[in-house]
Design an enzyme around this catalytic site. Structure first.
Site, mmCIF file in Angstrom:
data_model
loop_
_atom_site.group_PDB
_atom_site.id
_atom_site.type_symbol
_atom_site.label_atom_id
_atom_site.label_comp_id
_atom_site.label_asym_id
_atom_site.label_seq_id
_atom_site.Cartn_x
_atom_site.Cartn_y
_atom_site.Cartn_z
ATOM 1 N N TRP A 64 33.199 98.806 -23.606
ATOM 2 C CA TRP A 64 32.750 97.563 -22.436
ATOM 3 C C TRP A 64 31.657 97.407 -21.959
ATOM 4 O O TRP A 64 30.678 98.892 -22.135
ATOM 5 C CB TRP A 64 33.940 97.220 -21.430
ATOM 6 C CG TRP A 64 34.271 98.699 -20.671
ATOM 7 C CD1 TRP A 64 33.532 99.946 -20.329
ATOM 8 C CD2 TRP A 64 34.526 98.133 -19.678
ATOM 9 N NE1 TRP A 64 34.611 100.518 -20.083
ATOM 10 C CE2 TRP A 64 34.940 100.016 -18.254
ATOM 11 C CE3 TRP A 64 36.202 97.668 -18.829
ATOM 12 C CZ2 TRP A 64 35.741 100.269 -17.278
ATOM 13 C CZ3 TRP A 64 36.315 97.995 -17.391
ATOM 14 C CH2 TRP A 64 36.280 99.243 -16.922
ATOM 15 N N ASN A 65 31.055 96.482 -21.457
ATOM 16 C CA ASN A 65 30.572 96.177 -20.604
ATOM 17 C C ASN A 65 29.535 95.739 -20.058
ATOM 18 O O ASN A 65 31.031 94.726 -19.797
ATOM 19 C CB ASN A 65 29.104 95.097 -21.766
ATOM 20 C CG ASN A 65 29.345 96.171 -22.758
ATOM 21 O OD1 ASN A 65 28.726 96.400 -23.527
ATOM 22 N ND2 ASN A 65 29.732 96.050 -24.010
ATOM 23 N N HIS A 72 23.480 79.150 -16.253
ATOM 24 C CA HIS A 72 23.496 77.616 -16.776
ATOM 25 C C HIS A 72 22.421 78.581 -18.354
ATOM 26 O O HIS A 72 21.386 77.747 -18.883
ATOM 27 C CB HIS A 72 22.151 76.515 -16.106
ATOM 28 C CG HIS A 72 23.460 75.554 -15.079
ATOM 29 N ND1 HIS A 72 24.111 75.231 -15.911
ATOM 30 C CD2 HIS A 72 23.920 75.644 -13.952
ATOM 31 C CE1 HIS A 72 24.844 74.375 -14.620
ATOM 32 N NE2 HIS A 72 24.262 75.438 -13.581
ATOM 33 N N HIS A 76 26.701 75.634 -22.474
ATOM 34 C CA HIS A 76 27.206 75.599 -20.818
ATOM 35 C C HIS A 76 27.536 74.284 -20.991
ATOM 36 O O HIS A 76 27.472 73.818 -21.039
ATOM 37 C CB HIS A 76 26.609 76.495 -19.853
ATOM 38 C CG HIS A 76 25.169 75.922 -19.576
ATOM 39 N ND1 HIS A 76 23.698 75.801 -20.345
ATOM 40 C CD2 HIS A 76 24.373 74.770 -19.107
ATOM 41 C CE1 HIS A 76 22.834 75.386 -19.853
ATOM 42 N NE2 HIS A 76 23.852 74.814 -18.736
ATOM 43 N N ASP A 78 27.902 71.340 -17.408
ATOM 44 C CA ASP A 78 27.478 71.409 -15.569
ATOM 45 C C ASP A 78 27.955 70.246 -15.132
ATOM 46 O O ASP A 78 29.689 69.909 -15.478
ATOM 47 C CB ASP A 78 26.122 70.213 -16.208
ATOM 48 C CG ASP A 78 25.132 71.330 -16.759
ATOM 49 O OD1 ASP A 78 24.790 71.964 -16.975
ATOM 50 O OD2 ASP A 78 24.227 70.035 -17.029
ATOM 51 N N HIS A 82 26.551 70.384 -9.731
ATOM 52 C CA HIS A 82 24.919 71.273 -10.082
ATOM 53 C C HIS A 82 23.888 70.608 -9.446
ATOM 54 O O HIS A 82 23.116 70.636 -9.826
ATOM 55 C CB HIS A 82 24.984 71.644 -11.765
ATOM 56 C CG HIS A 82 23.311 71.581 -12.012
ATOM 57 N ND1 HIS A 82 22.634 72.816 -12.038
ATOM 58 C CD2 HIS A 82 23.207 71.163 -12.892
ATOM 59 C CE1 HIS A 82 21.907 73.083 -12.247
ATOM 60 N NE2 HIS A 82 21.490 71.916 -13.406
ATOM 61 N N HIS A 210 20.599 63.930 -15.297
ATOM 62 C CA HIS A 210 21.493 64.861 -14.010
ATOM 63 C C HIS A 210 21.254 64.658 -13.042
ATOM 64 O O HIS A 210 22.567 64.408 -12.411
ATOM 65 C CB HIS A 210 20.544 66.511 -14.273
ATOM 66 C CG HIS A 210 20.497 67.334 -14.656
ATOM 67 N ND1 HIS A 210 19.187 67.485 -16.431
ATOM 68 C CD2 HIS A 210 21.023 68.882 -14.442
ATOM 69 C CE1 HIS A 210 19.617 68.195 -16.597
ATOM 70 N NE2 HIS A 210 20.737 69.092 -15.852
#
Length: 261
Positions: A64-65, A72, A76, A78, A82, A210
């Site tokens: 695992w990590n 973003h 992804h 928004d 945002h 945006h």
């Protein structure tokens, strides 16, 4: 015999292949392109993995990590908060689950973007598409296909920047406002690094997608791939962002269901 339920028909279609699942997600790794802002602003993180254990003395039976990523980074979602225009609206964890499954309209401007990387979609372009394909879906996604996903192997090619800034296609300010305030869609999806065109820093207002979308309680999806596999209408998008409390967005696995045959 009772009529099969809608969900049973969906499962049957998925198993039988009459409904195809198309992955619209860019694989997330340290080489995934990320947006670059002017140096006076904060920068998003490149995706990083930190190994915790890999079948060794740190953990003999498991791998695992930890990971580090910007909200973003890569494909992804928004959320409205945002942008300053939506600062009092939903964070990504508060987006209603029902909004994460929605129909899609795919508008293809690949030839235009191929000739002009600064190509802007205008309201008339959308109206012409509607005249041929029908109205944009109520509560659905407007997905902008430009062929830009072919550049996702390279940070330099994907951002396509010079001394004047990045050069990538998107919506004009007027079209961004129309999509946000007058169209019935719940959000905009693009193949580029952000929902705005590369030159949007110089638009009025700056970054209109945006500004208008977030301020209208709508959403964005970015760095999508494989939109070429979707029909202009009829696909259903399933977007699964991480529900980060107070988060402005999150990496997402984005799928499309397409009826074949």
């Amino acid at each position: 015999m009772p009529e099969p339920s809608v969900l049973a028909a969906l499962v049957s279609g998925l198993r039988g292949g009459s409904i195809e699942v198309v992955d619209l997600t860019s694989p997330l790794s340290s080489s995934t392109p990320v947006i670059q802002l002017p140096p006076q602003f904060g920068q998003t993180a490149v995706f990083e993995l930190e190994e915790i254990s890999r079948y060794d003395d740190r953990g003999p039976a498991w791998y695992w990590n930890n990971f580090r990523s910007g909200e973003h980074t890569g494909t992804h979602f928004d959320a409205p908060n945002h942008w300053v225009t939506g600062k009092d609206l939903a964070d990504v964890a508060s987006v209603p689950a029902r909004d994460l499954i929605a129909p899609a309209a795919v508008l293809d401007f690949t030839p235009e973007a191929g000739e002009n990387p600064d190509f802007l979609v205008e309201i008339d372009h959308v109206k012409a598409w509607e005249a041929e394909n029908g109205p944009l879906p109520d509560g659905g996604w407007l997905l902008l296909r430009t062929g830009w996903d072919a550049r996702s192997h390279s940070q330099e090619a994907f951002l396509n920047a010079d001394d004047n800034g990045p050069h990538t296609p998107g919506l004009s300010p007027e079209c961004a406002r129309w999509v946000a305030e007058e169209s019935p869609v719940l959000g905009l999806g693009v193949e580029t690094v952000g929902t705005d065109a590369g030159a949007a820093h110089s638009f009025d207002p700056a970054f209109p997608c945006h500004s208008y979308l977030m301020g209208s309680d709508k959403y964005g999806l970015t760095q999508l791939q494989n939109l070429a596999a979707l029909p202009p209408t009829g696909a259903v998008v399933v977007a699964g962002p991480l529900p980060i409390v107070t988060g402005s967005g999150a990496p997402a696995r984005v799928l499309a269901l397409v009826e074949r045959g």
